[in-house]
Design a protein around this motif. Structure first.
Motif, short mmCIF file in Angstrom:
data_model
loop_
_atom_site.label_atom_id
_atom_site.label_comp_id
_atom_site.label_asym_id
_atom_site.label_seq_id
_atom_site.Cartn_x
_atom_site.Cartn_y
_atom_site.Cartn_z
N SER A 171 0.98 -1.28 -0.02
CA SER A 171 -0.08 0.10 0.06
C SER A 171 0.82 1.25 0.04
N CYS A 172 0.34 2.36 -0.85
CA CYS A 172 0.95 3.72 -0.67
C CYS A 172 0.11 4.85 -0.78
N PRO A 173 0.23 5.56 0.39
CA PRO A 173 -0.73 6.76 0.62
C PRO A 173 -0.60 7.82 -0.73
N LEU A 174 -1.74 8.49 -1.17
CA LEU A 174 -1.62 9.22 -1.95
C LEU A 174 -1.64 10.77 -1.52
N PRO A 175 -0.81 11.78 -2.23
CA PRO A 175 -0.87 13.03 -1.65
C PRO A 175 -2.10 13.75 -1.92
N GLN A 176 -3.03 13.31 -2.86
CA GLN A 176 -4.10 13.86 -3.13
C GLN A 176 -5.38 12.82 -3.68
N PRO A 177 -6.47 12.53 -2.99
CA PRO A 177 -7.29 11.69 -3.27
C PRO A 177 -7.84 11.95 -4.86
N TYR A 178 -7.94 10.78 -5.40
CA TYR A 178 -8.41 10.94 -6.76
C TYR A 178 -9.26 9.70 -7.00
N GLY A 179 -10.11 9.56 -8.04
CA GLY A 179 -10.70 8.32 -8.37
C GLY A 179 -11.91 8.34 -9.47
N MET A 180 -13.05 8.02 -9.21
CA MET A 180 -14.07 7.75 -10.14
C MET A 180 -15.37 8.61 -9.55
N ALA A 181 -16.47 8.59 -10.46
CA ALA A 181 -17.75 9.08 -9.87
C ALA A 181 -18.44 8.58 -8.53
N LYS A 182 -18.02 7.31 -8.33
CA LYS A 182 -18.69 6.58 -7.20
C LYS A 182 -17.90 7.07 -5.73
N SER A 183 -16.40 7.08 -6.02
CA SER A 183 -15.56 7.52 -4.76
C SER A 183 -14.12 7.76 -5.08
N LEU A 184 -13.55 8.18 -4.26
CA LEU A 184 -12.34 8.65 -4.47
C LEU A 184 -11.07 7.90 -3.66
N ALA A 185 -9.97 7.45 -3.89
CA ALA A 185 -9.10 6.64 -3.27
C ALA A 185 -8.01 7.68 -2.61
N ASN A 186 -7.94 7.17 -1.38
CA ASN A 186 -6.67 8.11 -0.51
C ASN A 186 -5.31 7.20 -0.64
N ALA A 187 -5.22 5.86 -1.06
CA ALA A 187 -4.23 5.12 -0.95
C ALA A 187 -4.45 4.08 -2.45
N ARG A 188 -3.21 3.53 -2.92
CA ARG A 188 -3.12 2.53 -3.94
C ARG A 188 -2.74 1.33 -3.23
#
Length: 398
Positions: free
Chosen positions: A36-53
């Motif tokens: 796992s690695c945290p994201l500096p800025q959440p991003y994603g799709m219309a349903k939800s955003l991801a805080n990590a990959r």
């Protein structure tokens, strides 16, 4: 008595050694490593955003000292929960025979179904077993599963993500993809028809008329909303609309495919050829998008591709994980013929190339797979042809 030359003797000895090594290529152990690695800025799709990959690194060790690697999609903790079950079946199995064992697992444990993390775990193990087998016999995975149709495969850049500030963050993402020279780009939509048209209009303005644009709704719409959105987007020459409806809405997909002036693509949330057959039986899709890290690995991926070929449908594997899954997608596409096309493929089979912030895509590999002029070179080394940076693995371990 016929004299045998020294070179022939050495060759016979080498063949015997290879045969002995191949015979001993059995699964000795399977390990799952959560990453796992945290994201500096959440991003994603219309349903939800991801805080990590995150993903699960799969390691298959053999009795001949060869180790294969794979990737299992989904929550690592859930994959780890399935590990004792699958290990009990697979340890001691020859790497050539794992597909038979997979079939036994899903047949015996039919109450589990196939739409779950068991298939994710199996997918990663299948990747790793094919990687190990390729190393034992000295062939790239693509040649194990079909052949080497090309030295490189075309990709599309997957970006234009939805963020916490979608209006401000969108255009810079598209500008970066334009600057990189990608000939095909996929963007996220699904916040409503007005927003969809604005995002596509912006992307078309920045990218110009010669770049293919695909859009991804991530199953956030009902049939009526999907129809309304597609009607607004069709004038912008959209190459496909991805996951407009939920995976369960087969009736909706059939109706939408009939009515849509834009091709319909789906499949990243479908498991095994059985799920895809429900779509193809109804002629409800134009482009099949299996994800090898969850659909059942190369084992099921090949069956899904054959199903698409038998139904004269296009194929484009979904990839949204680490560099391991990307390598698998590259080998998968390289192994397929362009049927029904001959030398000239008007729309070649594309691999998804995620360009979002994701250290697992590049830092995890000693030599990352990088798209150059819209293509990724197919690795020539045996197996998946990639090697891990174990220092990076340790950094990303949960």
């Amino acid at each position: 008595m016929v004299a045998i030359g020294l070179q022939a003797v050495l060759r016979i000895g080498t063949i015997r050694d290879l045969r002995e090594e191949f015979a001993l290529a059995r699964v000795r152990d399977i390990r799952f490593i959560p990453l796992s690695c945290p994201l500096p800025q959440p991003y994603g799709m219309a349903k939800s955003l991801a805080n990590a990959r995150q993903t699960t690194l799969v390691v298959v060790e053999t009795d001949v000292g060869v180790t294969g690697i794979g990737e299992a999609w989904g929550m690592p903790a859930v994959n780890l929960a399935y590990l004792p079950l699958v290990k009990d079946y697979l340890v001691g199995t020859h790497v050539c025979d794992v597909e038979l064992v997979f079939a036994r697992i899903i047949a015996r444990h039919y109450h589990f179904g196939v739409q779950n993390q068991l298939m994710g775990a199996i997918s990663g193990i299948d990747m790793a077993a094919k990687d190990a087998l390729g190393q034992v016999v000295g062939l790239p995975v693509c040649q194990l599963i079909g052949g080497r149709a090309s030295e490189s495969v075309p990709v599309y850049a997957s970006g234009g993500y939805i963020t916490e500030s979608p209006d401000e963050d969108f255009a810079p993402q598209i500008e970066a993809m334009a600057a990189a020279g990608h000939g095909a780009v996929k963007i996220k939509i699904g916040l409503g028809p007005d927003s969809d048209e604005l995002r596509v209009k912006t992307a078309r303005r920045i990218l110009g008329d010669n770049v293919d644009i695909m859009v991804d709704i991530n199953s956030n719409y009902t049939l009526d909303l999907a129809k309304a959105s597609i009607a607004r987007l069709a004038p912008y020459q959209i190459a496909w609309v991805e996951e407009p409806l939920t995976p369960q809405d087969i009736d909706g997909y059939e109706l939408l495919q009939r009515a849509s002036p834009v091709p319909i693509a789906t499949g990243e949330a479908l498991y095994t050829v059985f799920d895809f057959k429900r779509l193809t039986d109804r002629h409800a899709v134009d482009v099949l998008q299996p994800d090898l890290s969850l659909c059942g690995g190369f084992w099921q991926g090949r069956r899904i591709a054959d199903l698409g070929e038998a139904n004269h449908l296009r194929l484009s594997p979904h990839v949204w994980g680490s560099g391991i899954g990307l390598a698998a997608g590259v080998h998968f596409v390289a192994s397929r013929s362009p049927y029904p096309h001959g030398q000239n493929a008007p729309w070649p089979t594309l691999v998804e190339y995620d360009v979002g912030e994701n250290p697992l895509r590049e830092a995890l590999l000693s030599e990352p797979l990088i798209a150059v002029d819209g293509r990724i070179a197919v690795p020539t080394a045996p197996g998946l042809g990639i090697s891990l940076d174990w220092d990076a693995v340790k950094r990303f371990m949960q």
